[in-house]
Design a protein around this motif. Structure first.
Motif, PDB file in Angstrom:
ATOM      1  N   ARG A 206       0.911  -1.407  -0.146  1.00 50.52           N
ATOM      2  CA  ARG A 206       0.004  -0.085   0.009  1.00 50.52           C
ATOM      3  C   ARG A 206       0.876   1.250   0.037  1.00 50.52           C
ATOM      4  O   ARG A 206       2.059   1.125   0.410  1.00 50.52           O
TER       5      ARG A 206
ATOM      6  N   TYR B  86      -3.441   5.844   3.763  1.00 50.53           N
ATOM      7  CA  TYR B  86      -2.860   4.808   2.951  1.00 50.53           C
ATOM      8  C   TYR B  86      -3.751   4.728   1.774  1.00 50.53           C
ATOM      9  O   TYR B  86      -4.935   4.880   1.933  1.00 50.53           O
TER      10      TYR B  86
ATOM     11  N   MET C  62      -4.359   2.323  -2.363  1.00 50.00           N
ATOM     12  CA  MET C  62      -3.932   1.063  -2.931  1.00 50.00           C
ATOM     13  C   MET C  62      -2.703   1.259  -3.745  1.00 50.00           C
ATOM     14  O   MET C  62      -1.852   0.323  -3.791  1.00 50.00           O
TER      15      MET C  62
END
Length: 220
Positions: free
Chosen positions: A18, A29, A31
Protein backbone atom coordinates in the motif's frame (compact mmCIF):
# COMPACT_ATOMS: atom_id res chain seq x y z
CA UNK A 1 6.79 11.41 4.40
CA UNK A 2 5.44 8.90 1.93
CA UNK A 3 6.29 5.48 0.57
CA UNK A 4 5.37 1.83 0.24
CA UNK A 5 4.62 -0.37 3.24
CA UNK A 6 3.27 -3.90 3.36
CA UNK A 7 -0.11 -4.08 5.10
CA UNK A 8 -1.66 -7.26 6.44
CA UNK A 9 -5.07 -7.60 4.82
CA UNK A 10 -6.43 -11.04 5.75
CA UNK A 11 -5.44 -14.71 5.82
CA UNK A 12 -6.50 -15.15 2.20
CA UNK A 13 -4.52 -12.28 0.66
CA UNK A 14 -1.83 -11.93 3.31
CA UNK A 15 0.59 -9.00 3.06
CA UNK A 16 -0.18 -6.49 0.32
CA UNK A 17 1.69 -3.33 -0.68
CA UNK A 18 0.00 0.00 0.00
CA UNK A 19 1.10 3.57 -0.55
CA UNK A 20 1.30 5.48 2.77
CA UNK A 21 1.54 9.20 3.39
CA UNK A 22 2.23 11.03 6.64
CA UNK A 23 1.16 14.65 6.59
CA UNK A 24 -0.09 17.12 9.25
CA UNK A 25 -0.29 14.40 11.88
CA UNK A 26 -2.41 12.09 9.70
CA UNK A 27 -1.20 8.72 8.41
CA UNK A 28 -3.17 7.69 5.30
CA UNK A 29 -2.88 4.80 2.90
CA UNK A 30 -3.94 4.14 -0.71
CA UNK A 31 -4.00 1.11 -2.96
CA UNK A 32 -1.17 2.66 -4.98
CA UNK A 33 0.58 5.96 -5.54
CA UNK A 34 -1.52 6.58 -8.63
CA UNK A 35 -4.72 6.59 -6.52
CA UNK A 36 -3.63 9.32 -4.11
CA UNK A 37 -5.90 11.85 -5.83
CA UNK A 38 -8.91 9.52 -5.58
CA UNK A 39 -9.13 9.48 -1.80
CA UNK A 40 -7.48 7.30 0.82
CA UNK A 41 -8.60 3.81 1.81
CA UNK A 42 -7.99 4.51 5.48
CA UNK A 43 -6.28 6.91 7.84
CA UNK A 44 -5.21 7.33 11.47
CA UNK A 45 -4.38 10.32 13.64
CA UNK A 46 -0.84 10.00 14.92
CA UNK A 47 -1.90 11.55 18.23
CA UNK A 48 -4.25 8.59 18.82
CA UNK A 49 -1.79 5.85 17.94
CA UNK A 50 0.12 3.28 19.88
CA UNK A 51 2.99 2.12 17.69
CA UNK A 52 4.34 -1.33 18.50
CA UNK A 53 7.69 -2.43 17.12
CA UNK A 54 8.77 -6.03 16.97
CA UNK A 55 12.06 -6.98 18.59
CA UNK A 56 12.10 -10.14 16.48
CA UNK A 57 11.20 -8.85 13.01
CA UNK A 58 13.26 -5.72 12.28
CA UNK A 59 10.83 -4.62 9.54
CA UNK A 60 7.56 -4.99 11.49
CA UNK A 61 5.51 -2.29 13.24
CA UNK A 62 1.87 -2.38 14.29
CA UNK A 63 -0.38 0.65 14.69
CA UNK A 64 -3.11 0.42 17.30
CA UNK A 65 -5.73 2.82 18.62
CA UNK A 66 -5.99 1.98 22.34
CA UNK A 67 -9.49 0.95 23.35
CA UNK A 68 -10.63 0.24 19.79
CA UNK A 69 -9.81 -3.30 18.66
CA UNK A 70 -11.07 -2.56 15.14
CA UNK A 71 -8.52 0.21 14.57
CA UNK A 72 -5.37 -1.81 13.95
CA UNK A 73 -2.83 -1.79 11.12
CA UNK A 74 -0.20 -4.51 10.86
CA UNK A 75 2.65 -3.14 8.76
CA UNK A 76 6.03 -4.18 7.43
CA UNK A 77 8.69 -2.07 5.79
CA UNK A 78 10.94 -3.29 2.99
CA UNK A 79 14.04 -3.11 5.20
CA UNK A 80 14.96 -2.33 8.80
CA UNK A 81 16.33 0.97 7.52
CA UNK A 82 12.93 1.87 6.07
CA UNK A 83 11.26 0.98 9.36
CA UNK A 84 13.68 3.30 11.14
CA UNK A 85 12.72 6.11 8.77
CA UNK A 86 9.03 5.58 9.46
CA UNK A 87 9.54 5.34 13.22
CA UNK A 88 11.51 8.57 13.22
CA UNK A 89 8.90 10.30 11.06
CA UNK A 90 6.03 9.07 13.25
CA UNK A 91 7.92 9.98 16.41
CA UNK A 92 8.72 13.45 15.08
CA UNK A 93 5.09 13.96 14.12
CA UNK A 94 4.03 12.76 17.55
CA UNK A 95 6.49 15.07 19.30
CA UNK A 96 4.92 18.04 17.54
CA UNK A 97 1.49 16.99 18.87
CA UNK A 98 0.30 15.92 22.31
CA UNK A 99 2.96 14.39 24.52
CA UNK A 100 2.30 10.69 24.86
CA UNK A 101 3.51 7.98 27.21
CA UNK A 102 4.31 4.35 26.62
CA UNK A 103 3.83 0.95 28.08
CA UNK A 104 6.51 -1.56 29.00
CA UNK A 105 7.75 -4.28 26.67
CA UNK A 106 5.35 -7.15 26.14
CA UNK A 107 6.07 -10.86 26.35
CA UNK A 108 5.64 -11.57 22.61
CA UNK A 109 8.73 -9.74 21.43
CA UNK A 110 7.17 -6.34 20.86
CA UNK A 111 7.71 -2.98 22.48
CA UNK A 112 5.06 -0.24 22.52
CA UNK A 113 6.63 2.97 21.31
CA UNK A 114 4.00 5.65 21.40
CA UNK A 115 0.75 5.92 23.33
CA UNK A 116 -2.04 8.40 22.88
CA UNK A 117 -2.69 10.24 26.13
CA UNK A 118 -1.80 10.57 29.79
CA UNK A 119 1.45 10.98 31.72
CA UNK A 120 3.72 7.96 32.26
CA UNK A 121 7.32 8.10 33.41
CA UNK A 122 7.77 4.40 32.69
CA UNK A 123 6.36 4.86 29.20
CA UNK A 124 8.49 7.89 28.47
CA UNK A 125 11.58 5.96 29.55
CA UNK A 126 10.69 3.21 27.09
CA UNK A 127 10.23 5.79 24.35
CA UNK A 128 13.62 7.35 25.12
CA UNK A 129 15.25 3.90 25.06
CA UNK A 130 13.69 3.08 21.68
CA UNK A 131 15.04 6.22 20.05
CA UNK A 132 18.39 5.83 21.80
CA UNK A 133 18.64 2.33 20.31
CA UNK A 134 17.64 3.66 16.88
CA UNK A 135 20.35 6.31 17.19
CA UNK A 136 22.97 3.68 17.98
CA UNK A 137 21.87 1.60 14.98
CA UNK A 138 22.10 4.63 12.73
CA UNK A 139 25.55 5.56 14.02
CA UNK A 140 26.71 2.00 13.37
CA UNK A 141 25.26 2.17 9.86
CA UNK A 142 27.18 5.39 9.12
CA UNK A 143 30.40 3.89 10.49
CA UNK A 144 30.06 0.84 8.26
CA UNK A 145 29.25 3.06 5.26
CA UNK A 146 32.34 5.15 6.00
CA UNK A 147 34.53 2.02 5.95
CA UNK A 148 33.21 1.04 2.53
CA UNK A 149 33.09 4.68 1.37
CA UNK A 150 29.38 4.38 0.56
CA UNK A 151 28.61 8.09 0.30
CA UNK A 152 24.87 7.71 -0.35
CA UNK A 153 24.34 5.54 2.73
CA UNK A 154 26.42 7.95 4.80
CA UNK A 155 24.26 10.89 3.71
CA UNK A 156 21.03 8.98 4.37
CA UNK A 157 22.36 7.81 7.72
CA UNK A 158 23.39 11.26 8.87
CA UNK A 159 19.98 12.65 7.89
CA UNK A 160 18.35 9.91 9.95
CA UNK A 161 20.64 10.67 12.87
CA UNK A 162 19.67 14.34 12.76
CA UNK A 163 15.95 13.50 12.76
CA UNK A 164 16.35 10.92 15.53
CA UNK A 165 18.32 13.36 17.66
CA UNK A 166 15.58 15.98 17.28
CA UNK A 167 12.94 13.44 18.35
CA UNK A 168 15.09 12.16 21.20
CA UNK A 169 15.74 15.67 22.52
CA UNK A 170 12.04 16.57 22.31
CA UNK A 171 11.08 13.44 24.24
CA UNK A 172 13.80 14.17 26.79
CA UNK A 173 12.39 17.67 27.26
CA UNK A 174 8.93 16.16 27.72
CA UNK A 175 10.30 13.75 30.32
CA UNK A 176 12.02 16.57 32.23
CA UNK A 177 8.75 18.52 32.17
CA UNK A 178 6.87 15.49 33.51
CA UNK A 179 9.41 15.16 36.33
CA UNK A 180 9.14 18.86 37.14
CA UNK A 181 5.34 18.73 37.20
CA UNK A 182 5.39 15.63 39.39
CA UNK A 183 7.77 17.32 41.84
CA UNK A 184 5.44 20.31 42.02
CA UNK A 185 2.46 18.04 42.66
CA UNK A 186 4.36 16.19 45.39
CA UNK A 187 5.37 19.41 47.09
CA UNK A 188 1.84 20.76 46.79
CA UNK A 189 0.46 17.54 48.23
CA UNK A 190 2.92 17.66 51.11
CA UNK A 191 2.12 21.29 51.78
CA UNK A 192 -1.62 20.65 51.67
CA UNK A 193 -1.23 17.62 53.91
CA UNK A 194 0.86 19.60 56.36
CA UNK A 195 -1.65 22.47 56.45
CA UNK A 196 -4.58 20.10 56.88
CA UNK A 197 -2.75 18.28 59.64
CA UNK A 198 -1.99 21.57 61.36
CA UNK A 199 -5.63 22.67 61.14
CA UNK A 200 -6.88 19.32 62.40
CA UNK A 201 -4.50 19.37 65.38
CA UNK A 202 -5.44 22.95 66.16
CA UNK A 203 -9.17 22.20 65.95
CA UNK A 204 -8.77 19.15 68.17
CA UNK A 205 -6.92 21.16 70.77
CA UNK A 206 -9.53 23.93 70.67
CA UNK A 207 -12.34 21.38 71.05
CA UNK A 208 -10.64 19.78 74.05
CA UNK A 209 -10.05 23.21 75.56
CA UNK A 210 -13.73 24.16 75.18
CA UNK A 211 -14.86 20.88 76.72
CA UNK A 212 -12.51 21.35 79.64
CA UNK A 213 -13.66 24.94 80.11
CA UNK A 214 -17.35 23.95 80.03
CA UNK A 215 -16.69 21.16 82.49
CA UNK A 216 -14.85 23.53 84.79
CA UNK A 217 -17.68 26.13 84.69
CA UNK A 218 -20.29 23.50 85.61
CA UNK A 219 -18.26 22.40 88.61
CA UNK A 220 -17.87 25.93 89.85
Amino acid sequence: MEGILWKWTNYWSGWQTRWFTLEDGILSYYMSRDEVGQGCKGSMKVSALEIIVSNIDSTRMDLVVPGDARRVMYLRAATSYDRQRWLVALGSSKACLTTAPLSTATSNGTTPVVLASGDSFRGKKVELRIYADLLMQQVHMVKEAAKSQDIQTMVEGTNLIAATCDTLVKNLEDYIELVSDDDKDDKSHLNDTGIDSFHNNTNNKLTKARRYNNSFEKKT
